[in-house]
Design a protein around this motif. Sequence first.
Motif, PDB file in Angstrom:
ATOM      1  N   LEU A   7     -77.590  76.588  21.463  1.00 13.83           N
ATOM      2  CA  LEU A   7     -77.150  75.198  21.404  1.00 13.83           C
ATOM      3  C   LEU A   7     -75.926  75.105  20.504  1.00 13.83           C
ATOM      4  O   LEU A   7     -76.040  75.154  19.273  1.00 13.83           O
ATOM      5  N   GLU A   8     -74.760  75.009  21.103  1.00 14.21           N
ATOM      6  CA  GLU A   8     -73.487  74.972  20.364  1.00 14.21           C
ATOM      7  C   GLU A   8     -72.487  74.191  21.199  1.00 14.21           C
ATOM      8  O   GLU A   8     -72.217  74.545  22.350  1.00 14.21           O
ATOM      9  N   ILE A  50     -80.805  79.516  18.909  1.00 16.09           N
ATOM     10  CA  ILE A  50     -79.691  79.475  17.951  1.00 16.09           C
ATOM     11  C   ILE A  50     -79.055  78.105  18.102  1.00 16.09           C
ATOM     12  O   ILE A  50     -78.623  77.734  19.197  1.00 16.09           O
ATOM     13  N   SER A  51     -79.008  77.336  17.015  1.00 14.68           N
ATOM     14  CA  SER A  51     -78.570  75.947  17.120  1.00 14.68           C
ATOM     15  C   SER A  51     -77.579  75.556  16.040  1.00 14.68           C
ATOM     16  O   SER A  51     -77.733  75.920  14.874  1.00 14.68           O
ATOM     17  N   ASP A  52     -76.555  74.812  16.454  1.00 12.28           N
ATOM     18  CA  ASP A  52     -75.677  74.134  15.508  1.00 12.28           C
ATOM     19  C   ASP A  52     -76.446  72.949  14.928  1.00 12.28           C
ATOM     20  O   ASP A  52     -77.517  72.581  15.423  1.00 12.28           O
ATOM     21  N   VAL A  53     -75.915  72.347  13.852  1.00 14.63           N
ATOM     22  CA  VAL A  53     -76.554  71.162  13.266  1.00 14.63           C
ATOM     23  C   VAL A  53     -75.831  69.891  13.707  1.00 14.63           C
ATOM     24  O   VAL A  53     -76.448  68.933  14.178  1.00 14.63           O
ATOM     25  N   PHE A  77     -80.248  78.497  12.537  1.00 13.75           N
ATOM     26  CA  PHE A  77     -79.177  77.513  12.496  1.00 13.75           C
ATOM     27  C   PHE A  77     -77.851  78.222  12.250  1.00 13.75           C
ATOM     28  O   PHE A  77     -77.761  79.141  11.431  1.00 13.75           O
ATOM     29  N   LEU A  78     -76.834  77.772  12.965  1.00 10.60           N
ATOM     30  CA  LEU A  78     -75.481  78.312  12.857  1.00 10.60           C
ATOM     31  C   LEU A  78     -74.564  77.118  12.651  1.00 10.60           C
ATOM     32  O   LEU A  78     -74.285  76.376  13.589  1.00 10.60           O
ATOM     33  N   THR A  79     -74.110  76.878  11.407  1.00 10.68           N
ATOM     34  CA  THR A  79     -73.467  75.606  11.104  1.00 10.68           C
ATOM     35  C   THR A  79     -72.434  75.714   9.983  1.00 10.68           C
ATOM     36  O   THR A  79     -72.480  76.650   9.178  1.00 10.68           O
ATOM     37  N   ALA A  80     -71.535  74.739   9.953  1.00  8.84           N
ATOM     38  CA  ALA A  80     -70.539  74.668   8.891  1.00  8.84           C
ATOM     39  C   ALA A  80     -71.105  74.019   7.629  1.00  8.84           C
ATOM     40  O   ALA A  80     -70.472  74.056   6.573  1.00  8.84           O
ATOM     41  N   LEU A  81     -72.275  73.423   7.709  1.00  6.91           N
ATOM     42  CA  LEU A  81     -72.896  72.788   6.548  1.00  6.91           C
ATOM     43  C   LEU A  81     -73.442  73.874   5.629  1.00  6.91           C
ATOM     44  O   LEU A  81     -74.401  74.564   5.967  1.00  6.91           O
ATOM     45  N   ASP A  82     -72.825  74.008   4.451  1.00  7.37           N
ATOM     46  CA  ASP A  82     -73.162  75.153   3.602  1.00  7.37           C
ATOM     47  C   ASP A  82     -73.731  74.787   2.234  1.00  7.37           C
ATOM     48  O   ASP A  82     -73.835  75.633   1.351  1.00  7.37           O
ATOM     49  N   SER A  83     -74.143  73.529   2.058  1.00  6.70           N
ATOM     50  CA  SER A  83     -74.707  73.154   0.765  1.00  6.70           C
ATOM     51  C   SER A  83     -76.147  73.624   0.653  1.00  6.70           C
ATOM     52  O   SER A  83     -76.835  73.845   1.658  1.00  6.70           O
ATOM     53  N   GLU A  84     -76.622  73.764  -0.581  1.00  9.44           N
ATOM     54  CA  GLU A  84     -77.995  74.198  -0.811  1.00  9.44           C
ATOM     55  C   GLU A  84     -78.988  73.208  -0.223  1.00  9.44           C
ATOM     56  O   GLU A  84     -80.018  73.599   0.330  1.00  9.44           O
ATOM     57  N   VAL A  85     -78.675  71.917  -0.326  1.00  6.63           N
ATOM     58  CA  VAL A  85     -79.569  70.879   0.211  1.00  6.63           C
ATOM     59  C   VAL A  85     -79.712  71.028   1.716  1.00  6.63           C
ATOM     60  O   VAL A  85     -80.821  70.912   2.266  1.00  6.63           O
TER      61      VAL A  85
END
Length: 227
Positions: A7-8, A50-53, A77-85
């Motif tokens: 899913l991308e 495999i999914s984007d967010v 998950f494969l995403t640009a969101l890289d924060s710990e939260v």
Amino acid sequence: MQRILLLEDDRNLNRGISLKLEKEGYEVSSAFSVQEAEALFDVVKPDLIISDVNLPDKSGLDFCADIRRKSQVYLIFLTALDSEVDMVNAYDLGADDYITKPFSLMVLVSKVHALMRRARREREEARHSICSGKIRISCQEMKAYLEEEPLALSKKEWQLLLYFMENAGQILSKEQILEHVWDVDGQFVDDNTVPVNVSRLKRKISGEYIQNVRGMGYLWIKESVKE
């Protein structure tokens, strides 16, 4: 052939990942929105998602939550969101791994191989149950019970519990646990991964089952019996 649902919404990236995974011997079905992925899920019956967010119609996190209500399929998950939260939220919802963009395609392939090996082992192990003290694991259901009450375990906690019970009476090192439960040698895993997950598991199963062996690892101290 093991099946992957990708899913991308970035079509070029989706195509590139699909081609690489197909060369590695997997059957890949591509979706570009959550709606498409939901329609494909029941048809494809994937071994791995495999999914984007960030997706055009709905969050990949919501998609993950929906999937977890009906399946324990592996999910990366494969995403640009890289924060710990963001990472913690993903793992709490039931993600098995979290890769941030930009990423190495070889690292993704390595993680896919690891989860697929795990999926094959789980299918082979799904024929039995294991009991130890007041705990019972049903491998077919992929569930654990404490005094016949279901335990609320994440997939990794369930796998960790199974590994301990299968190796009762043996000291298991952090490296052994990483290799078997996470299917890695520690290269891509945080140093606290094993201690944190063991601590969470100990709180959930109650009683004295897992003993810390200083400088060596962990020991399941009660006898286990396969049924």
